[in-house]
Write an enzyme that holds these catalytic residues in place. Structure first.
Site, PDB file in Angstrom:
ATOM      1  N   PHE A 143       1.012  -1.138   0.097  1.00 55.39           N
ATOM      2  CA  PHE A 143      -0.031   0.043   0.011  1.00 55.39           C
ATOM      3  C   PHE A 143       0.809   1.191   0.117  1.00 55.39           C
ATOM      4  O   PHE A 143       1.596   1.540   0.995  1.00 55.39           O
ATOM      5  CB  PHE A 143      -1.018   0.224   1.111  1.00 55.39           C
ATOM      6  N   ASP A 228       9.269   3.062   1.886  1.00 54.92           N
ATOM      7  CA  ASP A 228       8.106   3.622   2.288  1.00 54.92           C
ATOM      8  C   ASP A 228       7.895   3.397   3.870  1.00 54.92           C
ATOM      9  O   ASP A 228       7.374   2.350   4.183  1.00 54.92           O
ATOM     10  CB  ASP A 228       7.103   3.289   1.635  1.00 54.92           C
ATOM     11  N   LYS A 257       2.493  10.817   7.387  1.00 57.36           N
ATOM     12  CA  LYS A 257       1.386  10.667   8.447  1.00 57.36           C
ATOM     13  C   LYS A 257       2.043  11.183   9.680  1.00 57.36           C
ATOM     14  O   LYS A 257       1.585  12.345   9.994  1.00 57.36           O
ATOM     15  CB  LYS A 257       1.198   8.904   8.689  1.00 57.36           C
TER      16      LYS A 257
HETATM   17  C1  LIG Z   1      -0.893   5.909   4.524  1.00 62.59           C
HETATM   18  C2  LIG Z   1       0.197   5.434   3.544  1.00 62.59           C
HETATM   19  C3  LIG Z   1       0.511   6.064   2.184  1.00 62.59           C
HETATM   20  C4  LIG Z   1      -0.418   7.226   1.669  1.00 62.59           C
HETATM   21  O1  LIG Z   1      -0.396   8.493   2.429  1.00 62.59           O
HETATM   22  P1  LIG Z   1      -1.601   9.402   2.309  1.00 62.59           P
HETATM   23  O2  LIG Z   1      -1.206  10.641   3.090  1.00 62.59           O
HETATM   24  O3  LIG Z   1      -2.656   8.808   2.578  1.00 62.59           O
HETATM   25  O4  LIG Z   1      -1.276   9.848   0.855  1.00 62.59           O
HETATM   26  C5  LIG Z   1       1.611   5.599   1.600  1.00 62.59           C
HETATM   27  N1  LIG Z   1       2.472   4.571   2.045  1.00 62.59           N
HETATM   28  C6  LIG Z   1       2.173   4.044   3.183  1.00 62.59           C
HETATM   29  C7  LIG Z   1       2.931   2.896   3.595  1.00 62.59           C
HETATM   30  C8  LIG Z   1       0.929   4.215   3.914  1.00 62.59           C
HETATM   31  O5  LIG Z   1       0.532   3.867   5.054  1.00 62.59           O
END
Ligand SMILES: *Cc1c(COP(=O)(O)O)cnc(C)c1O
Length: 402
Positions: A143, A228, A257
């Site tokens: 994700f 990520d 986040k």
């Molecule tokens: C939440 C998330 C994203 C995307 O972040 P947004 O601020 O919602 O665009 C990307 N990578 C990971 C691992 C995430 O948990």
């Protein structure tokens, strides 16, 4: 009310792209939120880790208030006095290399997009990959966000189907399989993009030798390892980065986040100077990226993490969380529990209903969690939660499993 609900999850004028639990929140402090009727709930989701420091952390709120009275937005057409301090202190906190650069954006998806662009341009400009031939290796179950390019390499049918034509240039390999990852790298490959722990997939922790093997494969092939850490980073795993758990130094790290302190969206790409340097004026940008309010909040977040105290707390409370969840697995009340730091994915037996059903039973017991997929529920309390609060929430989980 019945008519709009008949078409998906649309209610009133609100688009139906979410199906929230039936609670309407109006206040929050620390690990607790309050609904419009004044009922209090323990928040064990913490905004998918966007609220690592809880609701309205006093230090973060004070910095935000103070910055609101000074300067909020300049655009990057002009410099402002917090931009360089933000870059310097964030680079130092992440601590990969002495001369790393920081590129500020807003949402997580934008940080991912930024890394994809930087990796591709680095591939063409520096590595000499043939024009428009660059490939990026990603993992099954990933994700990384919701843009059209990012959903192009999602393996979640709900996230991807119906949104083509898809952006080419991505190769999907099984998560946790270092050999498959190595085999997918060829002369067109510019980057490997991975979550060090897959959050949305249900807190999937790869084998301990996976990330080191991915690091080695990338180094050998002169390919960028992009971590990520938007959900896993900034204290959640008991370390500043999840990569720190296995001593892996990525070429680029993506943060989001929690970087926004639960107040504003703030994301960043942190990493190799010779890679991020390919993004020259005009090639990339964002109206709101690195704005003064965002920098003020993010600097305060960095300040909270610089002492290491939140990381240590996540590690300590995480051991307690793991012990309690493992006991539930041993008693046969949970099928499985994967815990890393103060972060867990628990798999439910079908006799206890779906993850959604458990989330609703916990809501009735004043505890907020959210299912990820089908039978899996994620537990990600604010790192500021007390042990007593955590136990209170876990006691209710036990109760809801009956
Ligand atoms: C939440 C998330 C994203 C995307 O972040 P947004 O601020 O919602 O665009 C990307 N990578 C990971 C691992 C995430 O948990």
């Amino acid at each position: 009310m019945d008519t709009p609900l008949a078409t998906g999850h649309v209610v009133g004028h609100l688009a139906g792209n979410y199906r929230p639990l039936p609670v309407t929140l109006a206040g929050g402090e620390g690990a607790w939120v309050r609904d419009v009727e004044g009922r209090e709930y323990l928040d064990l989701l913490a905004g998918y880790s966007a609220l690592n420091f809880g609701h309205r952390h006093p230090v973060l709120i004070a910095e935000a208030h103070a910055q609101l009275d000074r300067l909020t937005l300049t655009s990057r057409a002009f410099d402002h006095d917090l931009l360089l301090p933000f870059a310097e202190r964030l680079a130092r906190l992440v601590g990969l290399r002495d001369d790393d650069l920081v590129l500020p954006m807003n949402t997580g998806a934008e940080a991912v997009e930024t890394a994809i662009k930087a990796a591709r341009k680095w591939g063409y400009d520096v590595r000499g990959v043939a024009p428009d031939a660059a490939t990026i290796v990603v993992a099954d179950g990933n994700f990384h966000g919701r843009t059209t390019t990012i959903v192009s390499f999602s393996t979640d049918d709900d996230a991807r189907r119906g949104f083509g034509p898809y952006t080419p240039g991505f190769r999907v390999v099984p998560y946790g399989d270092a050999e498959a990852l190595r085999a997918a790298i060829d002369e067109t490959t510019v980057a490997v993009l991975l979550e060090p722990v897959q959050g949305e997939a249900g807190v999937i922790v790869p084998p301990a030798d996976y990330l080191p093997a991915a690091r080695a494969a990338c180094t050998e092939a002169d390919v960028l390892l992009v971590a990520d850490e938007i959900q896993s980073g900034l204290g959640r795993t008991g370390t500043t980065l999840a990569c720190d758990l296995v001593g892996v130094v990525p070429d680029l790290v993506l943060l989001g986040k929690a970087l926004g302190g639960g107040i504003v969206p703030v994301s960043a790409v942190v990493g190799r100077r010779d890679v991020l340097e390919v993004l020259t004026p005009g090639t990339h940008g964002s109206t709101f990226g690195g704005n003064p309010l965002a920098c003020a909040v993010a600097l305060a977040v960095v300040g909270l993490l610089e002492t290491g105290e939140h990381q240590a707390r996540a590690a300590e409370l995480g051991r307690h969380l793991a012990a309690r969840l493992d006991a539930l697995v041993a008693e046969g009340r949970l099928v499985a529990a994967r815990t890393v730091g103060l972060w867990a994915g628990v798999d439910l037996d079908v006799v206890h209903g779906s993850g959604r059903a458990l989330s609703e039973r916990l809501l009735a017991r004043r505890v907020l969690v959210k299912d990820t997929h089908g039978q899996t529920v994620r537990i990600a309390p604010p790192l500021t939660i007390t042990r007593d609060e955590l136990d209170w929430g876990l006691d209710r989980l036990v109760d809801a499993l009956h």
